[in-house]
Design an enzyme around this catalytic site. Structure first.
Site, PDB file in Angstrom:
ATOM      1  N   CYS A  64       0.840  -1.211   0.000  1.00 30.73           N
ATOM      2  CA  CYS A  64       0.000   0.000   0.000  1.00 30.73           C
ATOM      3  C   CYS A  64       0.873   1.259   0.000  1.00 30.73           C
ATOM      4  O   CYS A  64       1.744   1.428   0.866  1.00 30.73           O
ATOM      5  CB  CYS A  64      -0.905  -0.028   1.232  1.00 30.73           C
ATOM      6  SG  CYS A  64      -1.781   1.505   1.491  1.00 30.73           S
TER       7      CYS A  64
ATOM      8  N   GLY B 235     -13.880   7.657  -7.645  1.00 32.93           N
ATOM      9  CA  GLY B 235     -12.599   8.344  -7.804  1.00 32.93           C
ATOM     10  C   GLY B 235     -11.507   7.894  -6.862  1.00 32.93           C
ATOM     11  O   GLY B 235     -10.448   8.525  -6.806  1.00 32.93           O
TER      12      GLY B 235
ATOM     13  N   HIS C   8      -8.517   7.737   3.272  1.00 31.56           N
ATOM     14  CA  HIS C   8      -7.908   9.067   3.366  1.00 31.56           C
ATOM     15  C   HIS C   8      -8.983  10.125   3.225  1.00 31.56           C
ATOM     16  O   HIS C   8      -9.958   9.949   2.487  1.00 31.56           O
ATOM     17  CB  HIS C   8      -6.806   9.266   2.319  1.00 31.56           C
ATOM     18  CG  HIS C   8      -7.190   8.900   0.918  1.00 31.56           C
ATOM     19  ND1 HIS C   8      -7.256   7.596   0.493  1.00 31.56           N
ATOM     20  CD2 HIS C   8      -7.535   9.667  -0.143  1.00 31.56           C
ATOM     21  CE1 HIS C   8      -7.603   7.566  -0.782  1.00 31.56           C
ATOM     22  NE2 HIS C   8      -7.795   8.809  -1.198  1.00 31.56           N
TER      23      HIS C   8
HETATM   24  P1  AMP Z   1      -8.079   9.283  -4.255  1.00 29.74           P
HETATM   25  O1  AMP Z   1      -7.903   9.429  -5.754  1.00 29.74           O
HETATM   26  O2  AMP Z   1      -9.320   9.889  -3.701  1.00 29.74           O
HETATM   27  O3  AMP Z   1      -7.870   7.846  -3.836  1.00 29.74           O
HETATM   28  O4  AMP Z   1      -6.914  10.131  -3.600  1.00 29.74           O
HETATM   29  C1  AMP Z   1      -5.584   9.721  -3.637  1.00 29.74           C
HETATM   30  C2  AMP Z   1      -4.758  10.968  -3.595  1.00 29.74           C
HETATM   31  O5  AMP Z   1      -3.431  10.603  -3.275  1.00 29.74           O
HETATM   32  C3  AMP Z   1      -4.705  11.735  -4.926  1.00 29.74           C
HETATM   33  O6  AMP Z   1      -5.217  13.046  -4.732  1.00 29.74           O
HETATM   34  C4  AMP Z   1      -3.223  11.752  -5.275  1.00 29.74           C
HETATM   35  O7  AMP Z   1      -2.806  12.953  -5.871  1.00 29.74           O
HETATM   36  C5  AMP Z   1      -2.580  11.517  -3.924  1.00 29.74           C
HETATM   37  N1  AMP Z   1      -1.268  10.919  -3.974  1.00 29.74           N
HETATM   38  C6  AMP Z   1      -0.868   9.847  -4.698  1.00 29.74           C
HETATM   39  N2  AMP Z   1       0.420   9.575  -4.472  1.00 29.74           N
HETATM   40  C7  AMP Z   1       0.854  10.485  -3.570  1.00 29.74           C
HETATM   41  C8  AMP Z   1       2.107  10.743  -2.934  1.00 29.74           C
HETATM   42  N3  AMP Z   1       3.184   9.988  -3.170  1.00 29.74           N
HETATM   43  N4  AMP Z   1       2.193  11.788  -2.082  1.00 29.74           N
HETATM   44  C9  AMP Z   1       1.104  12.558  -1.835  1.00 29.74           C
HETATM   45  N5  AMP Z   1      -0.090  12.360  -2.393  1.00 29.74           N
HETATM   46  C10 AMP Z   1      -0.217  11.346  -3.255  1.00 29.74           C
HETATM   47 ZN    ZN Z   2      -2.292   1.156   3.701  1.00 36.93          ZN
END
Ligand code: AMP
Ligand code: ZN
Length: 119
Positions: free
Chosen positions: A11, A98, A105
């Site tokens: 993850c 999405g 999160h």
């Molecule tokens: P979701 O698409 O709602 O699952 O949100 C996942 C979020 O994680 C997205 O807004 C991504 O831009 C963010 N994300 C993915 N990888 C990283 C990372 N390495 N550091 C910070 N945010 C990230």
């Molecule tokens: Zn996790």
């Protein structure tokens, strides 16, 4: 708490919590971790996540909901620290909504007018 794993090695967010992948951290305590989103959708966009691996809002139960409540205390605390009074909290649950990372999160978005309904 069978659906709360301490860590999932595959993850992305569990790896961020462990420091295996760098992040722009805002806040951390025993239960939660908060960091700026790598692809911000607003001038201020950070994520608050539980350290326990809960895969989505669809996996919140009586057994783990205190962790989620704590995430919201952290959202309240961090937004106050940042001087934010107007913000939106979003949690996408499932690919069609999405969700791209399967670790619960809460997006916190602020710094611009936010339209409704979301897309
Ligand atoms: P979701 O698409 O709602 O699952 O949100 C996942 C979020 O994680 C997205 O807004 C991504 O831009 C963010 N994300 C993915 N990888 C990283 C990372 N390495 N550091 C910070 N945010 C990230
Ligand atoms: Zn996790």
């Amino acid at each position: 708490m069978s659906n709360v794993l301490r860590c999932d090695s595959d993850c992305l967010f569990c790896q961020i919590i462990k420091g295996e992948i760098p992040s722009n951290k805002i806040y951390e305590d025993h239960t939660c971790y908060a960091f700026y989103d790598i692809n911000p959708q607003a001038p201020i966009h950070f994520l608050v996540i539980p350290k326990a691996h809960i895969s989505s809002c669809g996996e919140i139960t009586k057994g783990n909901s205190s962790i989620v409540a704590h995430c919201f205390e952290v959202i309240s605390e961090v937004t106050k620290k940042l001087g934010i009074t107007d913000f939106r909290v979003v949690s996408n649950c499932g690919a069609k909504a999405g969700q791209s990372v399967s670790h619960l999160h809460f997006h916190v978005l602020s710094g611009r007018d936010l339209t409704w309904p979301p897309g």
